[in-house]
Design a protein around this motif. Structure first.
Motif, short mmCIF file in Angstrom:
data_model
loop_
_atom_site.label_atom_id
_atom_site.label_comp_id
_atom_site.label_asym_id
_atom_site.label_seq_id
_atom_site.Cartn_x
_atom_site.Cartn_y
_atom_site.Cartn_z
N ASP A 8 0.80 -1.22 0.00
CA ASP A 8 0.00 0.00 0.00
C ASP A 8 0.84 1.28 0.00
OD1 ASP A 8 -2.34 -1.58 0.11
OD2 ASP A 8 -2.29 -1.60 2.30
N VAL A 11 0.38 6.29 -3.93
CA VAL A 11 0.41 6.25 -5.39
C VAL A 11 0.69 7.66 -5.91
CG1 VAL A 11 -0.82 5.65 -7.51
CG2 VAL A 11 -1.15 4.28 -5.45
N ARG A 16 2.98 5.47 -10.29
CA ARG A 16 2.04 5.07 -11.35
C ARG A 16 2.79 4.86 -12.67
NH1 ARG A 16 -0.76 9.87 -12.58
NH2 ARG A 16 1.02 10.10 -13.95
N ILE A 19 4.98 1.69 -12.54
CA ILE A 19 4.21 0.46 -12.72
C ILE A 19 3.83 0.28 -14.18
CG2 ILE A 19 2.06 -0.76 -12.14
CD1 ILE A 19 2.20 0.71 -9.40
N HIS A 51 -6.94 -1.28 -12.01
CA HIS A 51 -6.32 -1.68 -10.74
C HIS A 51 -6.30 -0.52 -9.75
CE1 HIS A 51 -5.16 -5.72 -11.79
NE2 HIS A 51 -4.24 -5.38 -12.66
N MET A 55 -8.06 -0.23 -6.08
CA MET A 55 -7.30 0.16 -4.88
C MET A 55 -8.03 1.29 -4.16
SD MET A 55 -3.44 0.01 -6.44
CE MET A 55 -2.80 1.14 -5.23
N THR A 60 -8.54 -3.82 -3.69
CA THR A 60 -7.24 -4.32 -4.13
C THR A 60 -6.14 -3.60 -3.35
OG1 THR A 60 -8.03 -4.87 -6.33
CG2 THR A 60 -5.68 -4.48 -6.13
N ARG A 61 -5.10 -4.35 -3.04
CA ARG A 61 -3.92 -3.81 -2.35
C ARG A 61 -2.73 -3.98 -3.28
NH1 ARG A 61 -5.13 -4.55 3.36
NH2 ARG A 61 -3.32 -3.24 3.76
N LEU A 62 -1.84 -3.01 -3.28
CA LEU A 62 -0.65 -3.04 -4.12
C LEU A 62 0.57 -3.39 -3.29
CD1 LEU A 62 1.07 -2.42 -6.68
CD2 LEU A 62 1.00 -0.01 -5.97
N VAL A 64 4.59 -3.40 -3.96
CA VAL A 64 5.58 -2.94 -4.92
C VAL A 64 6.97 -3.21 -4.38
CG1 VAL A 64 5.63 -0.55 -4.09
CG2 VAL A 64 6.23 -1.03 -6.45
N THR A 75 5.93 -5.95 -8.92
CA THR A 75 4.62 -5.64 -8.35
C THR A 75 3.78 -6.90 -8.28
OG1 THR A 75 3.57 -5.18 -10.49
CG2 THR A 75 4.49 -3.28 -9.30
N PHE A 77 -0.68 -7.40 -7.26
CA PHE A 77 -1.91 -6.82 -6.74
C PHE A 77 -2.67 -7.91 -6.00
CE2 PHE A 77 -0.71 -4.06 -10.20
CZ PHE A 77 -1.06 -2.80 -9.76
#
Length: 174
Positions: A8, A11, A16, A19, A51, A55, A60-62, A64, A75, A77
């Motif tokens: 998380d 962003v 962004r 990714i 995606h 989030m 959805t959780r990211l 990274v 990454t 998700f």
């Protein structure tokens, strides 16, 4: 040097774009992440936006992974189930390691970090993912503890006359 994983992250435009560039580079190197090469940023961007919306909605959780230079190198998700009978497991989508970092064990590190992240979420007992057949991905995931629990022959059409199996893998966390 190992990657630094964050669940998380904020962003930012840089994240962004990192990714997006990762997704394009992985796809164009032959990676199985929802597209067939060649792709451009404009081709991939709508899928990334989906995606990011998930989030923002908390579905959805990211996760990274940044390299030693602070660039997006990996990454995954983690997508929660909204069905009331399936909230005890989640989906792992868009698992990517940049081609310049492959062969260093970062894929295993990413999957271990994803499992740790999933374990930190209330009530999550397993991770499911799907992978495209024909690339040996199921062997890689199996070597990381995932078990093949389903296969749909020919479900993925990468080109006319080139159908691949859709393989479902499961990692119990308990």
């Amino acid at each position: 040097m190992p990657l630094t994983f964050t669940l998380d992250p904020a962003v930012t435009p840089a994240l962004r774009d990192g990714i997006l560039d990762l997704w394009v580079d992985v796809t164009n190197a032959g990676g199985s992440v929802g597209f067939v090469p060649p792709v451009s940023r404009e081709t991939v961007r709508p899928e990334l936006v989906k995606h990011l919306v998930a989030m923002a909605e908390g579905r959805t959780r990211l996760l990274v992974g940044l390299d030693e230079e602070g660039r997006v190198a990996a990454t995954a998700f983690l997508t929660l189930n909204t069905h009331r009978l399936m909230t005890h497991w989640l989906w792992l989508y868009t698992v990517m390691v940049h081609p310049r970092h492959q062969g260093r064990g970062y894929g295993r590190d990413l999957l271990a970090a994803a499992a740790d992240a999933a374990r930190s979420l209330d009530g999550i007992e397993a991770i499911r993912l799907t992978c495209r057949g024909g690339l040996g991905l199921e062997r890689f995931y199996a070597s990381c503890g995932y078990k093949e629990v389903g296969r749909v022959p020919g479900a993925i059409r990468v080109a006319p006359g080139d159908d691949r199996d859709d393989i479902v893998m499961l990692l119990p966390l308990t």
